[in-house]
Design a protein around this motif. Structure first.
Motif, PDB file in Angstrom:
ATOM      1  N   HIS A 227      74.360   9.786  50.309  1.00  0.00           N
ATOM      2  CA  HIS A 227      73.425   9.714  49.180  1.00  0.00           C
ATOM      3  C   HIS A 227      73.608  10.893  48.216  1.00  0.00           C
ATOM      4  O   HIS A 227      73.588  10.722  46.997  1.00  0.00           O
ATOM      5  CB  HIS A 227      71.978   9.642  49.684  1.00  0.00           C
ATOM      6  CG  HIS A 227      71.609   8.297  50.200  1.00  0.00           C
ATOM      7  ND1 HIS A 227      71.892   7.909  51.484  1.00  0.00           N
ATOM      8  CD2 HIS A 227      70.997   7.245  49.622  1.00  0.00           C
ATOM      9  CE1 HIS A 227      71.467   6.679  51.670  1.00  0.00           C
ATOM     10  NE2 HIS A 227      70.913   6.247  50.552  1.00  0.00           N
ATOM     11  N   LEU A 228      73.765  12.077  48.757  1.00  0.00           N
ATOM     12  CA  LEU A 228      73.947  13.247  47.887  1.00  0.00           C
ATOM     13  C   LEU A 228      75.240  13.141  47.083  1.00  0.00           C
ATOM     14  O   LEU A 228      75.281  13.479  45.893  1.00  0.00           O
ATOM     15  CB  LEU A 228      73.933  14.529  48.718  1.00  0.00           C
ATOM     16  CG  LEU A 228      72.586  14.910  49.317  1.00  0.00           C
ATOM     17  CD1 LEU A 228      72.747  16.061  50.310  1.00  0.00           C
ATOM     18  CD2 LEU A 228      71.587  15.273  48.231  1.00  0.00           C
ATOM     19  N   LEU A 229      76.293  12.671  47.715  1.00  0.00           N
ATOM     20  CA  LEU A 229      77.561  12.501  46.995  1.00  0.00           C
ATOM     21  C   LEU A 229      77.462  11.396  45.957  1.00  0.00           C
ATOM     22  O   LEU A 229      78.074  11.483  44.886  1.00  0.00           O
ATOM     23  CB  LEU A 229      78.698  12.230  47.979  1.00  0.00           C
ATOM     24  CG  LEU A 229      79.081  13.422  48.850  1.00  0.00           C
ATOM     25  CD1 LEU A 229      80.049  13.005  49.942  1.00  0.00           C
ATOM     26  CD2 LEU A 229      79.658  14.550  48.004  1.00  0.00           C
ATOM     27  N   PHE A 230      76.685  10.364  46.228  1.00  0.00           N
ATOM     28  CA  PHE A 230      76.460   9.307  45.245  1.00  0.00           C
ATOM     29  C   PHE A 230      75.768   9.885  44.010  1.00  0.00           C
ATOM     30  O   PHE A 230      76.161   9.610  42.872  1.00  0.00           O
ATOM     31  CB  PHE A 230      75.619   8.175  45.852  1.00  0.00           C
ATOM     32  CG  PHE A 230      75.249   7.107  44.862  1.00  0.00           C
ATOM     33  CD1 PHE A 230      76.172   6.123  44.509  1.00  0.00           C
ATOM     34  CD2 PHE A 230      73.990   7.094  44.271  1.00  0.00           C
ATOM     35  CE1 PHE A 230      75.840   5.146  43.584  1.00  0.00           C
ATOM     36  CE2 PHE A 230      73.653   6.122  43.345  1.00  0.00           C
ATOM     37  CZ  PHE A 230      74.579   5.148  43.005  1.00  0.00           C
ATOM     38  N   VAL A 231      74.752  10.715  44.237  1.00  0.00           N
ATOM     39  CA  VAL A 231      74.031  11.343  43.123  1.00  0.00           C
ATOM     40  C   VAL A 231      74.979  12.226  42.299  1.00  0.00           C
ATOM     41  O   VAL A 231      74.882  12.289  41.078  1.00  0.00           O
ATOM     42  CB  VAL A 231      72.818  12.152  43.637  1.00  0.00           C
ATOM     43  CG1 VAL A 231      72.212  13.015  42.554  1.00  0.00           C
ATOM     44  CG2 VAL A 231      71.774  11.217  44.231  1.00  0.00           C
ATOM     45  N   GLU A 232      75.915  12.890  42.969  1.00  0.00           N
ATOM     46  CA  GLU A 232      76.894  13.738  42.283  1.00  0.00           C
ATOM     47  C   GLU A 232      78.036  12.930  41.656  1.00  0.00           C
ATOM     48  O   GLU A 232      78.936  13.506  41.056  1.00  0.00           O
ATOM     49  CB  GLU A 232      77.509  14.746  43.259  1.00  0.00           C
ATOM     50  CG  GLU A 232      76.600  15.842  43.677  1.00  0.00           C
ATOM     51  CD  GLU A 232      77.308  16.864  44.568  1.00  0.00           C
ATOM     52  OE1 GLU A 232      78.438  16.604  45.035  1.00  0.00           O
ATOM     53  OE2 GLU A 232      76.717  17.937  44.785  1.00  0.00           O
ATOM     54  N   CYS A 233      78.028  11.608  41.865  1.00  0.00           N
ATOM     55  CA  CYS A 233      79.115  10.739  41.390  1.00  0.00           C
ATOM     56  C   CYS A 233      80.449  11.130  42.009  1.00  0.00           C
ATOM     57  O   CYS A 233      81.491  11.121  41.345  1.00  0.00           O
ATOM     58  CB  CYS A 233      79.196  10.738  39.860  1.00  0.00           C
ATOM     59  SG  CYS A 233      77.712  10.125  39.068  1.00  0.00           S
ATOM     60  N   ARG A 234      80.423  11.511  43.281  1.00  0.00           N
ATOM     61  CA  ARG A 234      81.626  11.908  44.019  1.00  0.00           C
ATOM     62  C   ARG A 234      81.677  11.227  45.392  1.00  0.00           C
ATOM     63  O   ARG A 234      81.873  11.884  46.404  1.00  0.00           O
ATOM     64  CB  ARG A 234      81.628  13.432  44.234  1.00  0.00           C
ATOM     65  CG  ARG A 234      81.857  14.305  43.043  1.00  0.00           C
ATOM     66  CD  ARG A 234      83.307  14.313  42.558  1.00  0.00           C
ATOM     67  NE  ARG A 234      84.338  14.291  43.574  1.00  0.00           N
ATOM     68  CZ  ARG A 234      84.962  15.355  44.069  1.00  0.00           C
ATOM     69  NH1 ARG A 234      84.675  16.542  43.630  1.00  0.00           N
ATOM     70  NH2 ARG A 234      85.882  15.220  44.996  1.00  0.00           N
ATOM     71  N   PRO A 235      81.538   9.911  45.457  1.00  0.00           N
ATOM     72  CA  PRO A 235      81.530   9.260  46.768  1.00  0.00           C
ATOM     73  C   PRO A 235      82.828   9.447  47.548  1.00  0.00           C
ATOM     74  O   PRO A 235      82.831   9.382  48.771  1.00  0.00           O
ATOM     75  CB  PRO A 235      81.288   7.785  46.439  1.00  0.00           C
ATOM     76  CG  PRO A 235      81.732   7.633  45.027  1.00  0.00           C
ATOM     77  CD  PRO A 235      81.454   8.963  44.365  1.00  0.00           C
ATOM     78  N   GLU A 236      83.923   9.731  46.862  1.00  0.00           N
ATOM     79  CA  GLU A 236      85.207   9.922  47.542  1.00  0.00           C
ATOM     80  C   GLU A 236      85.289  11.265  48.267  1.00  0.00           C
ATOM     81  O   GLU A 236      86.157  11.473  49.112  1.00  0.00           O
ATOM     82  CB  GLU A 236      86.371   9.802  46.540  1.00  0.00           C
ATOM     83  CG  GLU A 236      86.548  10.983  45.624  1.00  0.00           C
ATOM     84  CD  GLU A 236      85.511  11.132  44.481  1.00  0.00           C
ATOM     85  OE1 GLU A 236      85.544  12.162  43.805  1.00  0.00           O
ATOM     86  OE2 GLU A 236      84.686  10.214  44.287  1.00  0.00           O
TER      87      GLU A 236
END
Length: 184
Positions: free
Chosen positions: A7-16
Motif C-alpha cells: 500500500h505504501l509503495l502504491f501511494v508512492e507510485c512505485r509498486p515495482e
C-alpha cells in the motif's frame, strides 16, 4: 507487513520497488522460499525469528524514508560503532552490555521484557548507511523438555549484523552465537 508495504509503495507510485527489493534480498541470500524467515533459519536458533525479520523490513523502510527511529546516531558515533563492533562481539555479551556500550538503540524489535529475545537496531539519519543490528536470544535450556522459564535472566547476544554484502557475511557471531548456530 507485505500488505502495508504494498500500500505504501502504491501511494508512492512505485509498486515495482518491492519486487526490486526482493530480487536484491535473493541475490544477497536474505530471502528464501519462505521469505526473510528462511534466511535467519540457518543462523539463529529460533524457528521463527520475527525480530530479525522485522529488522530487515525496517532497513527497507528506512531507505524509503518511512521509518521514524527513537534515536539516530551522529556520524562520529556511527563510525565508532561500525569500527569497533565486530571485534567487540568477539566476546559473549548480553542485552545490558550492548546498551551500556552503544547507548539506547534507534529501534527495538521485540518487547522490553528481558525473558524474550529481541533485536536492537542502530542507525543514522542517512538512509544509505546500513543499520547495525544486534540479535539477542533467550530460551529454555536445551534437552530439558521445558519451554518456560528461559534459561537466562536477559537475552544473550548471538550476532551483530550490518553491511550490504552477502547476507551470511554481514553477521559477526559471538562465541555463544557460534555455539548455538542451528545444525543444518
Amino acid at each position: 507487513m507485505r500488505i502495508l508495504v504494498d500500500h505504501l509503495l502504491f501511494v508512492e507510485c512505485r509498486p515495482e520497488a518491492l519486487a526490486e527489493q526482493q530480487r536484491v534480498r535473493e541475490e544477497r541470500g536474505a530471502w528464501s522460499n519462505i521469505g526473510v524467515a528462511g534466511a535467519f533459519r540457518d543462523l539463529i536458533p529460533d524457528s521463527y525469528y520475527e525480530y530479525g525479520m522485522a529488522s530487515v523490513y525496517a532497513e527497507f523502510a528506512h531507505r524509503r524514508g518511512w521509518l521514524k527511529p527513537d534515536r539516530v546516531l551522529g556520524s562520529d558515533e556511527y563510525a565508532a560503532l561500525q569500527g569497533s563492533v565486530r571485534q567487540w562481539a568477539g566476546e559473549d555479551r548480553v542485552w545490558a552490555d550492548v546498551v551500556d556500550e552503544f547507548g539506547s538503540p534507534s529501534m527495538l524489535f521485540g518487547g522490553t521484557n528481558p525473558l524474550y529475545g529481541k533485536t536492537l537496531g542502530y542507525l543514522t539519519e542517512n538512509p544509505e548507511e546500513p543499520m547495525v543490528s544486534f540479535h539477542l536470544w533467550n530460551d529454555s535450556a536445551p534437552g530439558t523438555g521445558q519451554s518456560w522459564p528461559p534459561e537466562h535472566k536477559e537475552p544473550l547476544l548471538l550476532a551483530v549484523r550490518f553491511g550490504t554484502g552477502p547476507f551470511r557475511q554481514t553477521f559477526t557471531f559471538t562465541p555463544e552465537g557460534q555455539r548455538r548456530l542451528p545444525v543444518v
